[in-house]
Enzyme design. Structure first.
Site, mmCIF file in Angstrom:
data_model
loop_
_atom_site.group_PDB
_atom_site.id
_atom_site.type_symbol
_atom_site.label_atom_id
_atom_site.label_comp_id
_atom_site.label_asym_id
_atom_site.label_seq_id
_atom_site.Cartn_x
_atom_site.Cartn_y
_atom_site.Cartn_z
ATOM 1 N N ARG A 18 0.835 -1.213 0.000
ATOM 2 C CA ARG A 18 0.000 0.000 0.000
ATOM 3 C C ARG A 18 0.869 1.261 0.000
ATOM 4 O O ARG A 18 1.075 1.868 -1.035
ATOM 5 C CB ARG A 18 -0.963 -0.024 1.203
ATOM 6 C CG ARG A 18 -2.132 0.954 1.082
ATOM 7 C CD ARG A 18 -1.780 2.395 1.390
ATOM 8 N NE ARG A 18 -1.195 2.576 2.714
ATOM 9 C CZ ARG A 18 -0.730 3.730 3.157
ATOM 10 N NH1 ARG A 18 -0.783 4.813 2.399
ATOM 11 N NH2 ARG A 18 -0.175 3.830 4.361
ATOM 12 N N CYS A 244 3.718 9.406 0.120
ATOM 13 C CA CYS A 244 2.332 9.862 -0.046
ATOM 14 C C CYS A 244 2.224 10.801 -1.237
ATOM 15 O O CYS A 244 2.937 11.794 -1.309
ATOM 16 C CB CYS A 244 1.868 10.573 1.223
ATOM 17 S SG CYS A 244 0.198 11.224 1.039
HETATM 18 N N1 COA Z 1 -13.585 4.788 -2.836
HETATM 19 C C1 COA Z 1 -13.719 5.092 -4.149
HETATM 20 N N2 COA Z 1 -14.090 6.294 -4.594
HETATM 21 C C2 COA Z 1 -14.386 7.218 -3.664
HETATM 22 C C3 COA Z 1 -14.301 6.960 -2.305
HETATM 23 C C4 COA Z 1 -13.868 5.691 -1.899
HETATM 24 N N3 COA Z 1 -13.699 5.382 -0.611
HETATM 25 N N4 COA Z 1 -14.661 8.062 -1.633
HETATM 26 C C5 COA Z 1 -14.974 8.994 -2.557
HETATM 27 N N5 COA Z 1 -14.788 8.481 -3.790
HETATM 28 C C6 COA Z 1 -14.958 9.172 -5.066
HETATM 29 C C7 COA Z 1 -16.353 9.609 -5.336
HETATM 30 O O1 COA Z 1 -17.071 8.600 -5.996
HETATM 31 C C8 COA Z 1 -16.142 10.809 -6.199
HETATM 32 O O2 COA Z 1 -15.853 10.361 -7.508
HETATM 33 P P1 COA Z 1 -16.291 11.182 -8.795
HETATM 34 O O3 COA Z 1 -15.432 12.409 -8.792
HETATM 35 O O4 COA Z 1 -15.992 10.252 -9.899
HETATM 36 O O5 COA Z 1 -17.734 11.469 -8.583
HETATM 37 C C9 COA Z 1 -14.873 11.428 -5.632
HETATM 38 O O6 COA Z 1 -14.196 10.362 -4.993
HETATM 39 C C10 COA Z 1 -15.120 12.507 -4.615
HETATM 40 O O7 COA Z 1 -16.118 12.047 -3.742
HETATM 41 P P2 COA Z 1 -16.508 12.789 -2.404
HETATM 42 O O8 COA Z 1 -17.572 12.041 -1.727
HETATM 43 O O9 COA Z 1 -16.708 14.236 -2.679
HETATM 44 O O10 COA Z 1 -15.221 12.518 -1.588
HETATM 45 P P3 COA Z 1 -14.396 13.547 -0.774
HETATM 46 O O11 COA Z 1 -13.957 14.656 -1.641
HETATM 47 O O12 COA Z 1 -15.003 13.844 0.514
HETATM 48 O O13 COA Z 1 -13.157 12.604 -0.424
HETATM 49 C C11 COA Z 1 -11.419 11.159 -0.997
HETATM 50 C C12 COA Z 1 -12.200 12.383 -1.349
HETATM 51 C C13 COA Z 1 -11.146 11.008 0.472
HETATM 52 C C14 COA Z 1 -12.130 9.973 -1.501
HETATM 53 C C15 COA Z 1 -10.166 11.319 -1.732
HETATM 54 O O14 COA Z 1 -9.554 12.487 -1.272
HETATM 55 C C16 COA Z 1 -9.261 10.159 -1.554
HETATM 56 O O15 COA Z 1 -9.558 9.046 -1.948
HETATM 57 N N6 COA Z 1 -8.094 10.410 -1.021
HETATM 58 C C17 COA Z 1 -7.113 9.396 -0.900
HETATM 59 C C18 COA Z 1 -6.065 9.837 0.045
HETATM 60 C C19 COA Z 1 -4.969 8.807 0.132
HETATM 61 O O16 COA Z 1 -5.111 7.672 -0.245
HETATM 62 N N7 COA Z 1 -3.844 9.264 0.661
HETATM 63 C C20 COA Z 1 -2.712 8.432 0.814
HETATM 64 C C21 COA Z 1 -2.761 7.532 1.988
HETATM 65 S S1 COA Z 1 -2.726 8.354 3.555
HETATM 66 ZN ZN ZN Z 2 3.494 6.545 5.047
#
Ligand code: COA
Ligand code: ZN
Length: 330
Positions: A18, A244
């Site tokens: 991951r 990250c």
């Molecule tokens: N799995 C898959 N897709 C997801 C999701 C999840 N858990 N949560 C949200 N999404 C998608 C939504 O379907 C939406 O997609 P679209 O643009 O195609 O419609 C988009 O993400 C935004 O959705 P929203 O509900 O507004 O989410 P958000 O803006 O509150 O959150 C995150 C966004 C958290 C999903 C996004 O920032 C994210 O995945 N971040 C990953 C951070 C990460 O992995 N960091 C490294 C490890 S610490």
């Molecule tokens: Zn880390």
């Protein structure tokens, strides 16, 4: 109760599939991820962060989370962790039926919490607590990592009191453990000792985990400081890969083989098999098409135990054949 005694056994959580791969430019196939996980089990990993359930637009490398879960080896003795940042992620992870533990993420800086997961720091505590509760309600366990606990990529210093406050709040939801993560590799050993002691003081007996990145070369020193502070669980990634995507300039996790080597030499057992790790790291470098940051994989194995004994026998045999007095040559 004292937690300051050095430990004789430490658990290393393998996070290469991951944290290790999420920031990779080269696309790693699901088959290679599963091969990495199988190798990790073979070299001794018993808890593995196998993927994250996040937006595939945000982190394309984790888009195959379901496929990875479907291919996981059936092992009762291995705990598979899925990282999640919102309830939708928790539902996806639980729906696979293969994730044993949800890893939630709270972030100790509003700026980074927003960049990473569109939350505030305290908002991330709230969501993480809900994720742990969801895991428990589904008969699984949940743990939380406090990201950017030692520094924020955008605003710099992070208030230690905020991290302690977050840990105290998180302890209320009954997580299996609480981790402190140095997401951007700025921590030093004194900071590590101080922050873990301060967090320990407010979380009772909840186990603590340390997650370090070696961005500025302090990773191993920080691991040692954490172990001296009584932290019994260390995250590490094979080969030292990782980082990250939402933290500018972030680089690899502390390397699993470097941590396993250091701890073994210090008399702390981890259950990890070093020669097999080195072998796996060399394989992984081939998959990724580059040399990996870990040091131990690039050095000769230090001859110990069985290897040393058989090498000594071979040397004695050779000396006898050549009629050499080994002691005089030494
Ligand atoms: N799995 C898959 N897709 C997801 C999701 C999840 N858990 N949560 C949200 N999404 C998608 C939504 O379907 C939406 O997609 P679209 O643009 O195609 O419609 C988009 O993400 C935004 O959705 P929203 O509900 O507004 O989410 P958000 O803006 O509150 O959150 C995150 C966004 C958290 C999903 C996004 O920032 C994210 O995945 N971040 C990953 C951070 C990460 O992995 N960091 C490294 C490890 S610490
Ligand atoms: Zn880390």
């Amino acid at each position: 109760m004292s937690h300051s005694a050095a430990l004789s056994r430490v658990e290393i959580v393998e996070v290469a599939p991951r944290d290790g791969l999420q920031n990779e430019k080269t696309e790693i196939s699901t088959a290679d991820k599963l091969a990495l996980i199988s190798r990790a089990i073979a070299y001794g990993a018993r808890r593995i962060e196998v993927t994250s359930f996040v937006s595939p637009k945000a982190v394309p490398q984790m888009a195959d989370a379901d496929a990875v879960c479907a291919g996981l080896p059936e092992r009762d003795d291995v705990t598979y962790v899925g990282l999640v940042m919102n309830l939708r992620g928790a539902e996806r992870a639980l729906a696979t039926g293969r994730i044993d533990q949800l890893g939630a993420v709270a972030v100790a800086s509003d700026a980074f919490a927003h960049a990473n997961q569109r939350q505030t720091a305290m908002g991330s505590v709230e969501v993480a607590s809900q994720i742990v509760s969801a895991a428990k309600a589904a008969g699984k366990s949940g743990q939380v990592t406090i990201g950017a606990a030692f520094g924020c990529p955008f605003t710099g210093e992070v208030d230690e009191a905020l991290v302690v406050e977050m840990a105290a709040a998180l302890a209320q939801c009954g997580p299996a453990e609480i981790g402190l993560a140095d997401t951007i590799g700025v921590a030093d050993p004194a900071h590590v000792a101080r922050l873990f002691a301060a967090v320990r003081a407010v979380v009772g007996d909840i186990p603590l985990r340390a997650h370090f990145h070696n961005t500025r070369g302090t990773g191993l020193a920080n691991v040692w400081s954490a172990v001296q502070a009584g932290v019994g669980i260390i995250d590490a990634s094979l080969g030292g890969i990782g980082g990250c995507p939402f933290a500018p300039g972030a680089s690899g996790n502390v390397a699993g083989e470097d941590v396993a080597y250091m701890l073994a030499r210090a008399g702390v057992s981890t259950g990890y098999d070093l020669p097999q790790m080195v072998d796996a790291a060399q394989w992984l470098g081939g998959v990724m098409g580059r040399g990996l940051p870990a040091m131990v994989s690039r050095a000769p194995l230090f001859p110990t135990g069985v290897v040393a004994a058989s090498a000594a026998r071979a040397a004695a045999k050779l000396a006898a054949q050549n009629d050499i007095q080994v002691s005089e040559k030494a």
